[in-house]
Write a protein that holds these residues in place. Structure first.
Motif, PDB file in Angstrom:
ATOM      1  N   ASP A  74     -17.510  16.252 -10.453  1.00 48.49           N
ATOM      2  CA  ASP A  74     -17.294  16.402  -9.201  1.00 48.49           C
ATOM      3  C   ASP A  74     -16.052  17.043  -8.766  1.00 48.49           C
ATOM      4  O   ASP A  74     -15.648  17.189  -7.477  1.00 48.49           O
ATOM      5  N   ASP A  75     -15.443  17.943  -9.748  1.00 46.83           N
ATOM      6  CA  ASP A  75     -14.351  18.512  -9.375  1.00 46.83           C
ATOM      7  C   ASP A  75     -14.589  19.865  -9.193  1.00 46.83           C
ATOM      8  O   ASP A  75     -13.775  20.872  -9.184  1.00 46.83           O
ATOM      9  N   ASN A  76     -15.958  20.333  -8.847  1.00 51.72           N
ATOM     10  CA  ASN A  76     -16.462  21.575  -8.494  1.00 51.72           C
ATOM     11  C   ASN A  76     -15.926  21.927  -7.060  1.00 51.72           C
ATOM     12  O   ASN A  76     -15.700  20.982  -6.358  1.00 51.72           O
ATOM     13  N   GLU A  77     -15.594  23.060  -6.570  1.00 48.51           N
ATOM     14  CA  GLU A  77     -15.428  23.433  -5.451  1.00 48.51           C
ATOM     15  C   GLU A  77     -16.203  22.724  -4.248  1.00 48.51           C
ATOM     16  O   GLU A  77     -15.509  22.065  -3.276  1.00 48.51           O
ATOM     17  N   LYS A  78     -17.445  22.940  -4.453  1.00 44.49           N
ATOM     18  CA  LYS A  78     -18.629  22.018  -3.255  1.00 44.49           C
ATOM     19  C   LYS A  78     -18.290  20.684  -3.196  1.00 44.49           C
ATOM     20  O   LYS A  78     -18.095  20.197  -1.863  1.00 44.49           O
ATOM     21  N   THR A  79     -18.274  19.969  -4.208  1.00 44.51           N
ATOM     22  CA  THR A  79     -18.066  18.584  -4.253  1.00 44.51           C
ATOM     23  C   THR A  79     -16.670  18.315  -3.780  1.00 44.51           C
ATOM     24  O   THR A  79     -16.676  17.180  -3.067  1.00 44.51           O
ATOM     25  N   ALA A  80     -15.741  19.071  -4.101  1.00 42.66           N
ATOM     26  CA  ALA A  80     -14.410  18.651  -3.994  1.00 42.66           C
ATOM     27  C   ALA A  80     -14.385  18.734  -2.334  1.00 42.66           C
ATOM     28  O   ALA A  80     -13.542  17.617  -1.805  1.00 42.66           O
ATOM     29  N   ARG A  81     -14.689  19.817  -1.579  1.00 42.02           N
ATOM     30  CA  ARG A  81     -14.607  19.871  -0.383  1.00 42.02           C
ATOM     31  C   ARG A  81     -15.346  18.752   0.492  1.00 42.02           C
ATOM     32  O   ARG A  81     -15.054  18.304   1.455  1.00 42.02           O
ATOM     33  N   ALA A  88       0.775  -1.247  -0.136  1.00 39.49           N
ATOM     34  CA  ALA A  88       0.036  -0.021  -0.088  1.00 39.49           C
ATOM     35  C   ALA A  88       0.834   1.335  -0.039  1.00 39.49           C
ATOM     36  O   ALA A  88       1.583   1.418   0.750  1.00 39.49           O
ATOM     37  N   VAL A  89       0.581   2.162  -1.089  1.00 44.48           N
ATOM     38  CA  VAL A  89       1.785   3.420  -1.254  1.00 44.48           C
ATOM     39  C   VAL A  89       0.584   4.472  -0.934  1.00 44.48           C
ATOM     40  O   VAL A  89      -0.299   4.855  -1.290  1.00 44.48           O
ATOM     41  N   TYR A  90       0.990   5.150   0.325  1.00 41.38           N
ATOM     42  CA  TYR A  90       0.262   6.298   0.729  1.00 41.38           C
ATOM     43  C   TYR A  90       0.966   7.739   0.247  1.00 41.38           C
ATOM     44  O   TYR A  90       2.178   8.194   0.453  1.00 41.38           O
ATOM     45  N   PHE A  91       0.186   8.469  -0.526  1.00 39.70           N
ATOM     46  CA  PHE A  91       0.690   9.799  -0.978  1.00 39.70           C
ATOM     47  C   PHE A  91       0.468  10.751   0.224  1.00 39.70           C
ATOM     48  O   PHE A  91      -0.870  11.269   0.337  1.00 39.70           O
ATOM     49  N   ASP A  92       1.518  11.501   0.475  1.00 44.73           N
ATOM     50  CA  ASP A  92       1.363  12.421   1.673  1.00 44.73           C
ATOM     51  C   ASP A  92       1.327  13.692   1.204  1.00 44.73           C
ATOM     52  O   ASP A  92       2.242  14.140   0.404  1.00 44.73           O
ATOM     53  N   ILE A  93       0.196  14.586   1.280  1.00 44.52           N
ATOM     54  CA  ILE A  93       0.227  16.044   0.840  1.00 44.52           C
ATOM     55  C   ILE A  93      -0.737  16.751   1.421  1.00 44.52           C
ATOM     56  O   ILE A  93      -1.827  16.261   1.843  1.00 44.52           O
ATOM     57  N   ASP A  94      -0.520  17.988   1.669  1.00 40.48           N
ATOM     58  CA  ASP A  94      -1.459  19.165   2.179  1.00 40.48           C
ATOM     59  C   ASP A  94      -2.764  19.285   1.644  1.00 40.48           C
ATOM     60  O   ASP A  94      -2.725  19.279   0.329  1.00 40.48           O
ATOM     61  N   ASN A  95      -3.981  18.964   2.280  1.00 44.73           N
ATOM     62  CA  ASN A  95      -5.326  19.158   1.677  1.00 44.73           C
ATOM     63  C   ASN A  95      -5.441  20.508   0.892  1.00 44.73           C
ATOM     64  O   ASN A  95      -6.293  20.359  -0.095  1.00 44.73           O
ATOM     65  N   GLU A  96      -5.076  21.703   1.341  1.00 46.82           N
ATOM     66  CA  GLU A  96      -5.648  22.945   0.584  1.00 46.82           C
ATOM     67  C   GLU A  96      -4.875  22.754  -0.678  1.00 46.82           C
ATOM     68  O   GLU A  96      -5.536  23.481  -1.672  1.00 46.82           O
ATOM     69  N   VAL A  97      -3.893  22.523  -0.912  1.00 45.58           N
ATOM     70  CA  VAL A  97      -3.091  22.429  -2.070  1.00 45.58           C
ATOM     71  C   VAL A  97      -3.837  21.581  -2.954  1.00 45.58           C
ATOM     72  O   VAL A  97      -3.928  21.975  -3.982  1.00 45.58           O
ATOM     73  N   LEU A  98      -4.302  20.403  -2.525  1.00 47.89           N
ATOM     74  CA  LEU A  98      -5.216  19.359  -3.204  1.00 47.89           C
ATOM     75  C   LEU A  98      -6.579  20.017  -3.911  1.00 47.89           C
ATOM     76  O   LEU A  98      -6.809  19.859  -4.955  1.00 47.89           O
ATOM     77  N   ILE A  99      -7.071  21.051  -3.044  1.00 50.27           N
ATOM     78  CA  ILE A  99      -8.534  21.401  -3.287  1.00 50.27           C
ATOM     79  C   ILE A  99      -8.209  22.271  -4.556  1.00 50.27           C
ATOM     80  O   ILE A  99      -8.859  22.165  -5.813  1.00 50.27           O
ATOM     81  N   GLN A 100      -6.884  23.152  -4.670  1.00 46.52           N
ATOM     82  CA  GLN A 100      -6.683  23.798  -5.885  1.00 46.52           C
ATOM     83  C   GLN A 100      -6.426  23.025  -7.014  1.00 46.52           C
ATOM     84  O   GLN A 100      -6.913  23.389  -8.226  1.00 46.52           O
ATOM     85  N   ARG A 101      -5.624  22.001  -6.889  1.00 47.46           N
ATOM     86  CA  ARG A 101      -5.401  20.932  -7.806  1.00 47.46           C
ATOM     87  C   ARG A 101      -6.473  20.436  -8.496  1.00 47.46           C
ATOM     88  O   ARG A 101      -6.715  20.172  -9.618  1.00 47.46           O
ATOM     89  N   ARG A 103     -15.487  15.670  -0.886  1.00 47.73           N
ATOM     90  CA  ARG A 103     -14.921  14.583  -0.922  1.00 47.73           C
ATOM     91  C   ARG A 103     -13.715  14.551   0.330  1.00 47.73           C
ATOM     92  O   ARG A 103     -13.353  13.439   0.585  1.00 47.73           O
ATOM     93  N   PHE A 104     -13.174  15.583   0.280  1.00 44.00           N
ATOM     94  CA  PHE A 104     -12.229  15.623   1.320  1.00 44.00           C
ATOM     95  C   PHE A 104     -12.513  15.313   2.816  1.00 44.00           C
ATOM     96  O   PHE A 104     -11.996  14.598   3.584  1.00 44.00           O
ATOM     97  N   GLU A 105     -13.900  15.744   3.086  1.00 39.11           N
ATOM     98  CA  GLU A 105     -14.612  15.370   4.371  1.00 39.11           C
ATOM     99  C   GLU A 105     -14.764  13.927   4.395  1.00 39.11           C
ATOM    100  O   GLU A 105     -14.360  13.136   5.187  1.00 39.11           O
ATOM    101  N   THR A 106     -15.270  13.305   3.387  1.00 42.13           N
ATOM    102  CA  THR A 106     -15.351  11.960   3.280  1.00 42.13           C
ATOM    103  C   THR A 106     -13.922  11.148   3.353  1.00 42.13           C
ATOM    104  O   THR A 106     -13.866  10.072   4.067  1.00 42.13           O
TER     105      THR A 106
END
Ligand code: AMP
Length: 221
Positions: free
Chosen positions: A168-175, A116-129, A177-180
């Motif tokens: 599902d890459d709009n900001e509302k759904t993206a956020r 199992a490979v875990y990708f470690d990265i900050d959440n806010e950077v990802l929402i913009q991505r 997905r992070f909560e999930t």
């Protein structure tokens, strides 16, 4: 070398890009549950109709739906020499279900054959991505308007098809997905660590550097 490669990390952490490269390199299937579910939605199957309501809200599709999609796929002949799982399991419950599926199929086990490979990265950077992610509907190449733009804006470099943004890459759904992810998927980190199959990768690096590090993790194991 291991036979089952599981990629774990928040939405948009670059798993899809790296898993596709690894699948090419190892010549094994890249099984991406998100894409399999989206294909069912496109084909208007019963399963797709159920899945859509969850995907649109950024929630996990019920276990029974995902597990039948996965079991059907990994039973196929092309998975005999191994495969890459991208986006599954996405909860401890799904990981336990995967162990049951593997027992039923009678091939590999998580403890002995999986990495199992875990990708470690900050959440806010990802929402913009995520908001800037585009993909080619024809050849599935993934772009990012900020970090990896196509040569001609909005058109695929490889096949010249107009790029699309996932619904599902709009900001509302993206956020959502992070909560999930935090609630359901993040606990898998400890689960895989306990099983002794977890390796970590810094994912806030250029694609080429992550790829070099990923190869080390895969081939040194
Ligand atoms: P992805 O393409 O991996 O970002 O997945 C898009 C959406 O598909 C997710 O937000 C979920 O709604 C659904 N999905 C993908 N994989 C799974 C899974 N393993 N279990 C439940 N839902 C999933």
């Amino acid at each position: 070398m291991k036979k089952i490669f599981i990629f774990l990390g928040p939405p948009g952490s670059g798993k899809g890009t790296q898993t596709s490269k690894l699948a090419d390199k190892l010549s094994i299937p890249h099984i991406d549950t998100g894409s399999l579910l989206r294909k069912n939605i496109q084909d208007n199957t019963d399963l797709g109709i159920i899945a859509k309501s969850y995907i649109d809200k950024g929630q996990l599709v019920p276990l029974s739906v995902v597990s039948s999609v996965i079991e059907d796929r990994i039973k196929k002949d092309d998975c005999k020499e191994g495969y890459i799982l991208d986006g599954f399991p996405r909860s401890v419950e799904q990981a336990q279900e995967l162990e049951k599926i593997l027992e039923r199929i009678g091939t590999y086990s998580l403890k002995n054959d999986a990495l199992a490979v875990y990708f470690d990265i900050d959440n806010e950077v990802l929402i913009q991505r995520l908001i800037n992610r585009r993909s080619c509907p024809k050849c599935q190449t993934i772009y990012n308007l900020l970090s990896n733009p196509p040569k001609i804006m909005d058109y695929c470099d490889i096949c010249d098809t107009k790029l699309v943004q996932r619904a599902d890459d709009n900001e509302k759904t993206a956020r959502a997905r992070f909560e999930t992810y935090e609630k359901e998927t993040a606990p898998l980190y400890e689960y895989f660590k306990q099983l002794g199959i977890l390796k970590e990768l810094q994912a806030d690096k250029p694609i080429s550097e992550i790829w070099e590090n990923l190869k080390k993790v895969v081939f040194e194991d």
